[in-house]
Scaffold this motif. Sequence first.
Motif, PDB file in Angstrom:
ATOM      1  N   PHE B  12       0.812  -1.217   0.000  1.00 49.44           N
ATOM      2  CA  PHE B  12       0.000   0.000   0.000  1.00 49.44           C
ATOM      3  C   PHE B  12       0.848   1.271   0.000  1.00 49.44           C
ATOM      4  O   PHE B  12       0.352   2.357   0.252  1.00 49.44           O
ATOM      5  CB  PHE B  12      -0.941   0.028   1.213  1.00 49.44           C
ATOM      6  N   GLU B  13       2.143   1.128  -0.230  1.00 51.32           N
ATOM      7  CA  GLU B  13       3.003   2.315  -0.250  1.00 51.32           C
ATOM      8  C   GLU B  13       2.793   3.115  -1.533  1.00 51.32           C
ATOM      9  O   GLU B  13       3.019   4.298  -1.577  1.00 51.32           O
ATOM     10  CB  GLU B  13       4.483   1.907  -0.147  1.00 51.32           C
ATOM     11  N   LYS B  15       0.813   5.015  -4.458  1.00 53.52           N
ATOM     12  CA  LYS B  15      -0.378   5.870  -4.458  1.00 53.52           C
ATOM     13  C   LYS B  15      -1.588   5.217  -5.124  1.00 53.52           C
ATOM     14  O   LYS B  15      -2.700   5.308  -4.624  1.00 53.52           O
ATOM     15  CB  LYS B  15      -0.072   7.181  -5.209  1.00 53.52           C
ATOM     16  N   LEU B  18      -2.893   2.302  -3.091  1.00 52.95           N
ATOM     17  CA  LEU B  18      -3.568   2.854  -1.920  1.00 52.95           C
ATOM     18  C   LEU B  18      -4.975   3.314  -2.309  1.00 52.95           C
ATOM     19  O   LEU B  18      -5.950   3.075  -1.594  1.00 52.95           O
ATOM     20  CB  LEU B  18      -2.757   4.036  -1.379  1.00 52.95           C
ATOM     21  N   GLY B  19      -5.057   3.964  -3.474  1.00 52.29           N
ATOM     22  CA  GLY B  19      -6.352   4.441  -3.969  1.00 52.29           C
ATOM     23  C   GLY B  19      -7.300   3.294  -4.274  1.00 52.29           C
ATOM     24  O   GLY B  19      -8.475   3.330  -3.912  1.00 52.29           O
ATOM     25  N   SER B  22      -8.555   1.882  -0.960  1.00 56.33           N
ATOM     26  CA  SER B  22      -9.480   2.805  -0.288  1.00 56.33           C
ATOM     27  C   SER B  22     -10.857   2.720  -0.908  1.00 56.33           C
ATOM     28  O   SER B  22     -11.872   2.705  -0.213  1.00 56.33           O
ATOM     29  CB  SER B  22      -8.991   4.249  -0.397  1.00 56.33           C
ATOM     30  N   ALA B  23     -10.892   2.670  -2.245  1.00 55.41           N
ATOM     31  CA  ALA B  23     -12.182   2.635  -2.941  1.00 55.41           C
ATOM     32  C   ALA B  23     -12.876   1.288  -2.738  1.00 55.41           C
ATOM     33  O   ALA B  23     -14.082   1.231  -2.539  1.00 55.41           O
ATOM     34  CB  ALA B  23     -11.990   2.916  -4.430  1.00 55.41           C
ATOM     35  N   LEU B  39      -9.440   6.894 -10.343  1.00 60.05           N
ATOM     36  CA  LEU B  39      -8.015   7.089 -10.094  1.00 60.05           C
ATOM     37  C   LEU B  39      -7.339   7.892 -11.192  1.00 60.05           C
ATOM     38  O   LEU B  39      -6.217   8.374 -11.016  1.00 60.05           O
ATOM     39  CB  LEU B  39      -7.327   5.727  -9.965  1.00 60.05           C
ATOM     40  N   PHE B  84      -5.317  -3.787   5.102  1.00 57.93           N
ATOM     41  CA  PHE B  84      -5.473  -2.354   4.882  1.00 57.93           C
ATOM     42  C   PHE B  84      -5.803  -1.637   6.190  1.00 57.93           C
ATOM     43  O   PHE B  84      -5.274  -0.566   6.484  1.00 57.93           O
ATOM     44  CB  PHE B  84      -6.586  -2.119   3.850  1.00 57.93           C
TER      45      PHE B  84
END
Lengths: 205, 96
Positions: B12-13, B15, B18-19, B22-23, B39, B84
Amino acid sequence: MEKERYLNDLKDIKEMMSRSSRFISLSGLSGISVGLIALAGAWAAWQSVYSNLDLTGYGKAQLSDGSLTQLLVIAGATLLLSVAFGIYFTTRETQKRNQKIWDQQTRRLLTNLAIPLLTGGILCLMLLLEGFAGLMPGLTLIFYGLALVHTSKYTIDELRSLGVLEIALGLVAIQFMPLGLLFWALGFGLLQIVYGIVIPKRYKS
Amino acid sequence: MKDLLKDLNKAFENKIRLGIMSALVVNDHLDFNALKELLDVTDGNLASHLKYLEKHGYVSFKKDFINRKPNTRYYATADGREAFRRHIRAIEQLLK
């Protein structure tokens, strides 16, 4: 340095969570304009139907065919204008935020809004044609409120409280039927204007 | 300190990954195009990051057809949600 990166990550996570699951580009102006249109509509309905009726008995008044048509025209015009202004201001807001108007979030919001609203709309039409005009202000408020409560989880949370208030006003409007139109004006007019002014302020910060 | 860092997840480092996570954790599922729009990335880029997450068992997918067009729905797996959640908690601890 490291810390700043993680702070940014957290911000990105929050932003993506809300953007991917909620429709947030509701415009305050659309609330205000829809509220003003509702007030105008209520005033027109009052002028054309209620004012001709005897004050002591208008709760149970029988609508003539002529005034029923008039009422339908006023209601139709109010609805059309509200939807048009709502779409216009909301589209403008999404453009300002550089977001797409027709994405998965919008579709989800609209389908969930449409189910209770259409149910209420069809039921109201059936009852109106049977002559239950007095129930209209209350029933439209109740179904609109239910639709808002139901949809609020796909958009900003505040709509939930607006929905609950609309439902309460709808019940009061049916209990005090002769004054139904007054509560309708309060719910669809005044409340929406107030929310249209207050909500954008809360989201500015 | 070491204890804190072990939950920080390399997966998850990045971007974009990570996006994606999150979604997916706040939605039941999202299809490829919805993720792409959210994204703002190219097909190839998104596909490679999805593949990475899939290999780690954090994301699963289901292929079907909508109007005869292939459609791929992506889900966050239970492992993915847990990893996560730990990652976010580790960041929060770190920032304290």
